[in-house]
Enzyme design. Structure first.
Site, short mmCIF file in Angstrom:
data_model
loop_
_atom_site.label_atom_id
_atom_site.label_comp_id
_atom_site.label_asym_id
_atom_site.label_seq_id
_atom_site.Cartn_x
_atom_site.Cartn_y
_atom_site.Cartn_z
N SER A 7 32.48 -67.58 -42.81
CA SER A 7 31.25 -66.78 -42.92
C SER A 7 31.52 -65.50 -43.71
CB SER A 7 30.74 -66.41 -41.53
OG SER A 7 29.75 -65.41 -41.65
N HIS A 32 29.71 -70.28 -45.28
CA HIS A 32 28.60 -69.99 -44.36
C HIS A 32 27.94 -68.68 -44.77
CE1 HIS A 32 26.64 -70.56 -40.41
NE2 HIS A 32 26.72 -69.23 -40.28
N ASP A 34 24.99 -66.06 -43.79
CA ASP A 34 24.11 -65.63 -42.71
C ASP A 34 22.98 -64.75 -43.22
OD1 ASP A 34 25.35 -66.65 -40.25
OD2 ASP A 34 27.06 -65.41 -40.84
N HIS A 65 22.55 -70.17 -43.06
CA HIS A 65 22.09 -70.02 -41.67
C HIS A 65 21.02 -68.94 -41.64
CE1 HIS A 65 23.35 -68.65 -37.32
NE2 HIS A 65 22.14 -69.18 -37.35
N MET A 67 18.55 -66.64 -39.94
CA MET A 67 18.17 -66.01 -38.67
C MET A 67 16.98 -65.11 -38.97
SD MET A 67 22.03 -65.26 -37.38
CE MET A 67 22.65 -65.54 -39.03
N ASP A 176 29.19 -71.43 -33.92
CA ASP A 176 29.16 -70.20 -34.71
C ASP A 176 29.21 -68.99 -33.79
OD1 ASP A 176 28.68 -68.26 -36.61
OD2 ASP A 176 26.65 -68.90 -37.10
C1 DX5 Z 1 26.34 -64.24 -36.16
C2 DX5 Z 1 26.54 -65.13 -37.37
C3 DX5 Z 1 27.90 -65.65 -37.53
C4 DX5 Z 1 28.99 -64.62 -37.73
C5 DX5 Z 1 30.20 -65.15 -37.00
O1 DX5 Z 1 25.00 -64.11 -35.91
O2 DX5 Z 1 25.67 -66.26 -37.31
O3 DX5 Z 1 27.97 -66.63 -38.58
O4 DX5 Z 1 29.33 -64.39 -39.07
O5 DX5 Z 1 31.16 -64.17 -36.99
P1 DX5 Z 1 32.48 -64.24 -36.11
O6 DX5 Z 1 33.23 -65.47 -36.54
O7 DX5 Z 1 33.16 -62.96 -36.46
O8 DX5 Z 1 32.05 -64.31 -34.68
ZN ZN Z 2 25.98 -67.95 -38.79
#
Ligand code: DX5
Ligand code: ZN
Length: 218
Positions: A7, A32, A34, A65, A67, A176
């Site tokens: 990510s 990935h 976000d 992804h 959100m 994730d």
């Molecule tokens: C959080 C994101 C993740 C984030 C994960 O809302 O969807 O993809 O980047 O980060 P780590 O691996 O640091 O928990």
């Molecule tokens: Zn994510």
């Protein structure tokens, strides 16, 4: 097939090109990305320009992804910018819009994922499993990198995996949030096969290749 999806939320944005090279050199096949709108989650990350910029510099699978509220508003644009997989949250729209978004993503020849937050039960996603490519089970509350893995979400991974097996569906299950050398095995044992790593990939003191990361699932 098991995959690591690093990510870029945890990457050095000023050197994004180099960070993407780091992913390529690790042997990972996914990136990935976000997308956060400050409304569905209490944080704002980045949007279309970053998807386009990453697309220009790599052929890796862009695992987007979203959100954001009412994701159906932006799906087409994410794909125009270069997304290969578009995952959106079940909590962010209604059944009619979810169905329409699934159809739209598929009609544009891309893969579709549906995501559930830690408190959303597996049952919420079950009615869609037959029509999608991936379920993303959040293993932290979405919004921020660097949080602690929530082990209680693993029951849902197993429930969804069991259901997919029962109906003979080849389904990717992505996890994730808080995935590291220890938690990755817990998630794999529960039935996950795609592992998002933000902090665990970009901020690790001992950077590992994708193969080394996946070997921790054995
Ligand atoms: C959080 C994101 C993740 C984030 C994960 O809302 O969807 O993809 O980047 O980060 P780590 O691996 O640091 O928990
Ligand atoms: Zn994510």
């Amino acid at each position: 097939m098991k995959q690591v999806s690093p990510s870029i939320l945890a990457s050095d944005m000023l050197n994004l090109g180099n960070e993407i090279k780091k992913i390529e050199n690790s042997g990972a096949k996914y990136v990935h990305i976000d997308i956060m709108d400050g409304c569905f989650v209490p944080n704002i990350s980045f949007g279309m320009p970053i998807i386009s910029a990453v697309r220009k510099c790599t052929d890796l699978v862009l695992d987007v992804h979203a959100m954001i509220v009412q994701p159906q508003r932006y799906i087409e644009e994410f794909i125009k910018c270069g997304a290969d997989i578009v995952t959106f949250h079940i909590e962010a729209s209604n059944d009619e819009d979810i169905r329409a978004s699934i159809d739209l993503i598929k009609s544009l020849g891309k893969k579709v994922g549906l995501s559930i937050k830690p408190k959303t039960p597996a049952e919420a996603v079950i009615p869609y499993v037959n029509d999608i490519d991936m379920v993303l089970v959040m293993t932290v509350e979405p919004g921020f990198g660097g949080q602690k893995f929530m082990g209680e979400t693993m029951e849902k991974v197993t429930e969804i995996r069991d259901y997919a097996n029962k109906i003979g569906k080849e389904l990717d299950i992505e996890v994730d949030g808080g995935i590291n050398n220890d938690t990755i095995k817990i998630a794999a044992d529960a039935g996950a096969n795609i592992f998002v790593l933000g902090t665990g990939f970009f901020k690790s003191e001992e950077p590992l290749t994708a193969e080394q990361i996946l070997s921790k699932t054995e």
